[in-house]
Each structure stands twice: as C-alpha cells, then as structure tokens.
Scaffold this motif. Structure first.
Motif, PDB file in Angstrom:
ATOM      1  N   VAL A 126       0.829  -1.202   0.000  1.00  0.00           N
ATOM      2  CA  VAL A 126       0.000   0.000   0.000  1.00  0.00           C
ATOM      3  C   VAL A 126       0.865   1.255   0.000  1.00  0.00           C
ATOM      4  CG1 VAL A 126      -1.848   1.254   1.171  1.00  0.00           C
ATOM      5  CG2 VAL A 126      -1.728  -1.248   1.345  1.00  0.00           C
ATOM      6  N   GLN A 127       0.463   2.224  -0.789  1.00  0.00           N
ATOM      7  CA  GLN A 127       1.045   3.563  -0.740  1.00  0.00           C
ATOM      8  C   GLN A 127      -0.099   4.562  -0.488  1.00  0.00           C
ATOM      9  OE1 GLN A 127       3.151   4.070  -4.461  1.00  0.00           O
ATOM     10  NE2 GLN A 127       5.091   3.445  -3.533  1.00  0.00           N
ATOM     11  N   ALA A 128       0.156   5.539   0.360  1.00  0.00           N
ATOM     12  CA  ALA A 128      -0.881   6.525   0.680  1.00  0.00           C
ATOM     13  C   ALA A 128      -0.262   7.920   0.742  1.00  0.00           C
ATOM     14  CB  ALA A 128      -1.562   6.199   2.004  1.00  0.00           C
ATOM     15  N   HIS A 129      -1.024   8.878   0.220  1.00  0.00           N
ATOM     16  CA  HIS A 129      -0.553  10.264   0.227  1.00  0.00           C
ATOM     17  C   HIS A 129      -1.739  11.155   0.563  1.00  0.00           C
ATOM     18  CE1 HIS A 129       1.908  13.721  -0.784  1.00  0.00           C
ATOM     19  NE2 HIS A 129       0.922  14.178  -1.553  1.00  0.00           N
ATOM     20  N   LEU A 130      -1.563  12.025   1.563  1.00  0.00           N
ATOM     21  CA  LEU A 130      -2.624  12.934   2.015  1.00  0.00           C
ATOM     22  C   LEU A 130      -2.092  14.355   2.010  1.00  0.00           C
ATOM     23  CD1 LEU A 130      -5.413  13.507   3.223  1.00  0.00           C
ATOM     24  CD2 LEU A 130      -4.495  12.898   5.468  1.00  0.00           C
ATOM     25  N   GLU A 131      -2.720  15.209   1.215  1.00  0.00           N
ATOM     26  CA  GLU A 131      -2.275  16.601   1.128  1.00  0.00           C
ATOM     27  C   GLU A 131      -3.442  17.491   0.726  1.00  0.00           C
ATOM     28  OE1 GLU A 131       1.323  19.241  -0.934  1.00  0.00           O
ATOM     29  OE2 GLU A 131       0.934  17.180  -1.593  1.00  0.00           O
ATOM     30  N   ASN A 132      -3.577  18.630   1.429  1.00  0.00           N
ATOM     31  CA  ASN A 132      -4.612  19.626   1.117  1.00  0.00           C
ATOM     32  C   ASN A 132      -6.012  19.015   1.053  1.00  0.00           C
ATOM     33  OD1 ASN A 132      -2.669  21.696   0.931  1.00  0.00           O
ATOM     34  ND2 ASN A 132      -2.269  21.181  -1.225  1.00  0.00           N
ATOM     35  N   GLY A 133      -6.294  18.111   1.992  1.00  0.00           N
ATOM     36  CA  GLY A 133      -7.621  17.527   2.050  1.00  0.00           C
ATOM     37  C   GLY A 133      -7.919  16.511   0.974  1.00  0.00           C
ATOM     38  N   HIS A 134      -6.905  15.985   0.307  1.00  0.00           N
ATOM     39  CA  HIS A 134      -7.071  15.002  -0.772  1.00  0.00           C
ATOM     40  C   HIS A 134      -6.245  13.769  -0.416  1.00  0.00           C
ATOM     41  CE1 HIS A 134      -7.318  14.218  -5.374  1.00  0.00           C
ATOM     42  NE2 HIS A 134      -7.025  13.089  -4.742  1.00  0.00           N
ATOM     43  N   LEU A 135      -6.920  12.609  -0.325  1.00  0.00           N
ATOM     44  CA  LEU A 135      -6.250  11.355   0.006  1.00  0.00           C
ATOM     45  C   LEU A 135      -6.179  10.463  -1.219  1.00  0.00           C
ATOM     46  CD1 LEU A 135      -5.182   9.192   2.070  1.00  0.00           C
ATOM     47  CD2 LEU A 135      -7.582   8.517   2.379  1.00  0.00           C
ATOM     48  N   ARG A 136      -4.980   9.970  -1.535  1.00  0.00           N
ATOM     49  CA  ARG A 136      -4.808   8.991  -2.607  1.00  0.00           C
ATOM     50  C   ARG A 136      -4.183   7.735  -2.013  1.00  0.00           C
ATOM     51  NH1 ARG A 136      -2.477  10.451  -8.417  1.00  0.00           N
ATOM     52  NH2 ARG A 136      -4.687  11.013  -8.563  1.00  0.00           N
ATOM     53  N   VAL A 137      -4.829   6.582  -2.255  1.00  0.00           N
ATOM     54  CA  VAL A 137      -4.331   5.293  -1.784  1.00  0.00           C
ATOM     55  C   VAL A 137      -4.213   4.360  -2.981  1.00  0.00           C
ATOM     56  CG1 VAL A 137      -4.761   3.291  -0.303  1.00  0.00           C
ATOM     57  CG2 VAL A 137      -5.360   5.592   0.494  1.00  0.00           C
ATOM     58  N   THR A 138      -3.048   3.735  -3.129  1.00  0.00           N
ATOM     59  CA  THR A 138      -2.798   2.787  -4.213  1.00  0.00           C
ATOM     60  C   THR A 138      -2.431   1.440  -3.608  1.00  0.00           C
ATOM     61  OG1 THR A 138      -1.984   4.578  -5.610  1.00  0.00           O
ATOM     62  CG2 THR A 138      -1.443   2.340  -6.286  1.00  0.00           C
ATOM     63  N   CYS A 139      -3.086   0.373  -4.068  1.00  0.00           N
ATOM     64  CA  CYS A 139      -2.887  -0.964  -3.511  1.00  0.00           C
ATOM     65  C   CYS A 139      -2.459  -1.931  -4.617  1.00  0.00           C
ATOM     66  CB  CYS A 139      -4.177  -1.489  -2.879  1.00  0.00           C
ATOM     67  SG  CYS A 139      -4.999  -0.355  -1.768  1.00  0.00           S
ATOM     68  N   ARG A 140      -1.411  -2.697  -4.341  1.00  0.00           N
ATOM     69  CA  ARG A 140      -1.087  -3.817  -5.214  1.00  0.00           C
ATOM     70  C   ARG A 140      -1.934  -5.021  -4.793  1.00  0.00           C
ATOM     71  NH1 ARG A 140       4.160  -2.582  -3.659  1.00  0.00           N
ATOM     72  NH2 ARG A 140       4.353  -4.662  -2.747  1.00  0.00           N
ATOM     73  N   ALA A 141      -2.020  -6.003  -5.667  1.00  0.00           N
ATOM     74  CA  ALA A 141      -2.791  -7.202  -5.354  1.00  0.00           C
ATOM     75  C   ALA A 141      -2.150  -7.966  -4.196  1.00  0.00           C
ATOM     76  CB  ALA A 141      -2.898  -8.092  -6.585  1.00  0.00           C
ATOM     77  N   GLY A 142      -2.968  -8.583  -3.360  1.00  0.00           N
ATOM     78  CA  GLY A 142      -2.453  -9.350  -2.236  1.00  0.00           C
ATOM     79  C   GLY A 142      -3.598 -10.017  -1.492  1.00  0.00           C
TER      80      GLY A 142
END
Length: 544
Positions: A126-142
């Motif tokens: 999992v990678q997650a980035h939160l900035e200026n009220g915007h959350l992006r989460v990217t998940c590889r299969a598992g």
C-alpha cells in the motif's frame, strides 16, 4: 476561558500603610472565615504571623482555596471598593504542558484537512498520500489485510450524523472501517460501508457498537485486487432532520404571572417562547392559590406554552436545608395530583449552585456528594408524576462522574452555557448533549441576555527580577495573595509584577447589549443541537 472559582466572602482586614507582617487570626464566630490583619508587629496573640516584603504598602489580601498553588501567572478579576481592589474571582493558568484535549469532530468540514495517514499490511503493498484535504491510496494485489489508517485530534459525539465521502475508486471496492480505543488496541475495527468502483459518493454510518467518545481512527481497507482510490472529501453531515425543540425563559417575579398573566403570555407567544419557568408562591407547604395557578397554566396551554415551577438557592444543598426543598417538591406534586391534565405543571426546576457557598459553609470536597444527596431526596419526593430538572454550570461538563450520578434523579438538565461566541457555546454544550443521549435524558442549553456589571481584570506574572506588585505567601500551608499599592523589590519573596489591566464588559458572557445577535444565532444553534436525541431546547435568561 476563565474558570470561576468561588472564594471566601469579603475578609475582615486591618491594613495600615507600610506594614510588614500578615497575621491570620481565628474567626470571630464559629464557621466564619479567618481574619487577616496586616501591621508592623512581628507577632499577634493567637494568630499565625508571616513576614511581608519590606516596605509593603498593602492594598488587599486574598486567600486562595486550600491546595491551590500559583505558578507563573495569576489573573484576578474584581473592582475597586472602598478604595481597595476587591477580588471576585481568580484564575491560575498552568504552565505545565499536558496532552491536548481532543475536540469534537466538526460538522460540514473536510476532515481530511486535519488528518494524518499511515499504511499497514505485512505485504507492504500500500502507498498513501494525504495533502490539502485530498487522500490517494494505491494498492497492489495481495491476500492479506492492508490499507490506510486515518487519525485526527477529535472524539466522535453522539449526534445523529454520518460520514459523507466523495471519491473515485478504480479496480475494486474499498471497505471503510472505524475503531475506538479498545478495538485499536486489539487490532480490530467495525465496518461502516463500502466505497465501490464506479460510484462518486458514499454515506458511512457509525455502528451502534462503536464507543464514539473513544474514537481513535478510520481504516480504509484495500481489496485483494490491484486498486486505487482518490478521496476528495470526508465530512460529518446530519443523518436525519434535526429534532425540533421549544425555546424557554425564566420568570422570577411571581407578580409577572399572577398580576400580568395575559400580557406575559402575549409577550412569550410573540417571542416564540413555548416553555416558562415561573416562581410559584407556597404557603403552609402547599401552593398558595392553586386556582389561580391552574387558570394560568390552562391559559398558557391554550397558547401552546407549558409551565414549570422554578426554585433557586445555593443553601438548598445543605443537609439542614434539604427538608425544606423536599417540602416544596411535595407541594408541587400534590398540586399536580389534584388538577386535571390541562392545569398541571410540566415539572419542577431547581437552580441550586453549591459553588456559590463559601468553603466555610460547604467544603469544596463535599459539594458533589451534597448535591447528589439533595437531588435524590427531591426525586424521591417528586415520584413519577413530577418531572425534575436541574440547572447546572457548563464547567460540570468536565465532571462526568457527577453527571452520571445525576442521571437516575434528573429527568433533564439546563446547562448555563453563558457565552456569546458560537464555537464556545457548542463546545461547552456537547458533553451534556452526549450525556443526555447516553442516559435517555434531556438537556436544555441556556444562554444569558441579562446585564452583567463590568469588572477589572489584572494579570500578574512572576517577577524574576525587579520590583513586584503582588506577594504570594504561605500561611499554615495555604497560599495568600497580598496586593500592593506600589511595586516593591525583593530578592527572597515570591513576587509577581502587574503585567496588564483591562476592563471586562461581559460581552463574552451575555447578549445583553446585542439581543438581535442572540436571535440571529438561535436558528443555527437549534439546527446543530437538534442532531442529538436528548436536546430539550434553548432557554434564554433575562430575555424579557
């Protein structure tokens, strides 16, 4: 925020100019506070004597409560009386840095702007980035659980709210979960809903099993497949229409309803008031004129207005005074029992403020127990036929043990939330509204519209060098503040210098000078407070 601390009554003092000794002497009568004498004698017979700074020209002496210890700042409120500064209340701000108090989770705001994010999962997919009220989460299969954890500086209230999420998901559905302190500790969470691919928004409802006060985190759980999500908004929003509740006010003068009942009801109806707390005269343990009261209650009911009795005296909390208060409750209960439904009082309200009693009359350590004892006695007298309501100060919201002990005896509380700033009004009301929802009770939020006399506030800071305007001395383990007319330097005394003086006009506490501002605030406050099942309405003191 000022903390009201009730102090001893005006002390007996003798203060000549340029005195050098403070004497704490026994009270002249049993139960009275000690006498303080300031003069140039090193000893006074039968008194405890403490040296003051050399050259002291004493203006006033003010003892703190037992156990209180000033740190770097002392704030005193009062006014000049008979040529001396008479202190009415004080605050001792602490310089100790403790953990920040959690705030209630706000409404209508993007929570992501104040949140922190971290990822979890043994497969590190999992990678997650939160900035200026915007959350992006990217998940590889598992195959193992993985996702993002979101935390913030809040607790969740018991208001009827849901989370409104705006998002775009790709590749699979994400599960939104929530955890309180217990679940966080054991690595568990409760499901709130699903953020499905192809949708743009979701309504996420907190589960009933969640300990809202103990909220710790949200969990965004990745699907087993490769997926990503952008969450652009996350806000608490009403889950249902706010509960409508009546407005109320107090009528302390019996003549206002006895002699001017029709005019009073005309005024109340014109102001949108639907509940009145009135003083009901008693004679010989019974309502003085039950026929007149019944006629007034009926006339009010015809206008959609209900009537409560109200009584208020700090001494009612004292064991010797409780029987008289019980007799009042029995009188109201007997009146109701003798009347048809349309002539009965809706309930009895008691505005008993034990903290107004000097500590020589009721020790602070005994106040809570005495208050609960009184409340239990009044409830027993009221029985099931008379609703019982207690008026309490907003700072009791920081005393959950006292509020919980009141729950079996109080059908409702009216909290004196005497502030004019909307954010403060809401903040101080929430502990009581949550209490009402937890115990199946009601809470009325009271605001002040009466006149409050202006006061002078003096702020003293510890004098590390140079002269000081206040000396703090220890007298038999009790801290006594000695205010000086002019600065005096000392190398060994605990001295504070006067850092500033300002006039407090009451505008932070009462709407007296701007009642239109009060009326403008009411609809918004009623909308927000109406999200709690236990909201009983807003009461306005001295509206008329």
């Amino acid at each position: 925020m000022r903390t009201l601390l009730v102090t001893l009554p005006l002390l007996a003092m003798t203060i000549p100019a340029h005195a050098a000794w403070l004497h704490q002497c026994p009270a002249a009568t049993d139960g009275a506070p000690p006498r303080y004498v300031v003069d140039d004698r090193e000893h006074a017979p039968g008194c405890t004597s403490v040296a003051l700074v050399a050259g002291a020209d004493v203006d006033a002496v003010y003892p703190l409560a037992h156990g209180e210890m000033p740190e770097d700042v002392i704030v005193l409120n009062g006014n000049v009386t008979d040529g001396r500064f008479a202190v009415s209340e004080h605050e001792l701000p602490s310089t100790a840095r403790g953990p920040a108090r959690p705030q209630p989770m706000p409404l209508h705001e993007n929570l992501l702007r104040s949140m922190d994010v971290r990822t979890f999962g043994a497969e590190e997919r999992v990678q997650a980035h939160l900035e200026n009220g915007h959350l992006r989460v990217t998940c590889r299969a598992g195959q193992r659980a993985a996702g993002a954890i979101l935390t913030g500086p809040w607790f969740m209230t018991r208001a009827n709210t849901a989370l409104a999420a705006g998002y775009e998901a790709r590749g699979g559905a994400f599960t939104w979960q929530v955890a309180d302190a217990a679940r966080q500790q054991r690595g568990d969470a409760l499901d709130m809903g699903v953020l499905a691919a192809g949708a743009k928004s979701a309504r996420l409802t907190p589960p009933a099993a969640l300990d809202r006060a103990g909220w710790r985190q949200f969990v965004l759980l990745c699907p087993a497949s490769e997926a990503s999500i952008d969450v652009t908004a996350l806000a608490q929003e009403p889950a249902a229409a706010p509960k409508a509740a009546p407005r109320a006010t107090w009528v302390w003068r019996p003549g206002d309803w006895i002699d001017g009942g029709p005019a009073l009801l005309d005024w109340a109806a014109g102001q949108g008031i639907r509940e009145l707390f009135v003083t009901v005269p008693l004679t010989g343990g019974a309502v003085r004129d039950p026929g007149h009261l019944a006629a007034f209650v009926r006339a009010a009911g015809a206008r959609g207005i209900v009537i409560y009795s109200v009584d208020g005296d700090p001494h009612m909390v004292l064991p010797g005074e409780v029987p008289a208060a019980v007799r009042r409750v029995r009188a109201y209960a007997a009146y109701n029992a003798a009347q048809p439904a349309d002539a009965r009082l809706r309930g009895a309200q008691f505005d008993v403020e034990p903290y107004l009693l000097p500590e020589t009359v009721l020790a602070p350590s005994r106040r809570d127990a005495a208050y609960i004892g009184m409340a239990r006695a009044l409830k027993a007298a009221a029985g099931e036929g008379l609703r019982l309501e207690f008026v309490v100060p907003f700072w009791w919201g920081r005393n959950p043990a006292l509020l919980d002990a009141l729950a079996p005896t109080a059908d409702a509380l009216a909290v004196m939330d005497y502030r004019t700033d909307r954010a403060q009004i809401v903040f101080f009301a929430i502990p009581f509204l949550d209490w009402a929802s937890a115990h199946g009770r009601q809470v009325r939020v009271a605001l002040e519209a009466g006149a409050i006399e202006p006061e002078v506030q003096r702020r003293y800071v510890k004098a590390t060098s140079g002269p000081g305007d206040l000396q703090a001395v220890d007298v038999d383990g009790r801290q006594v503040l000695v205010l000086l007319r002019k600065p005096v330097a000392s190398t060994d005394a605990r001295m504070y210098r006067l850092a500033g003086t300002r006039t407090i006009d009451g505008s932070a506490t009462t709407f007296h000078k701007d009642k239109p501002a009060l009326l403008r605030q009411l609809p918004g406050l009623e909308q927000e407070f109406g999200l709690w099942d236990g909201f009983g309405g807003i009461a306005i003191h001295e509206l008329r």
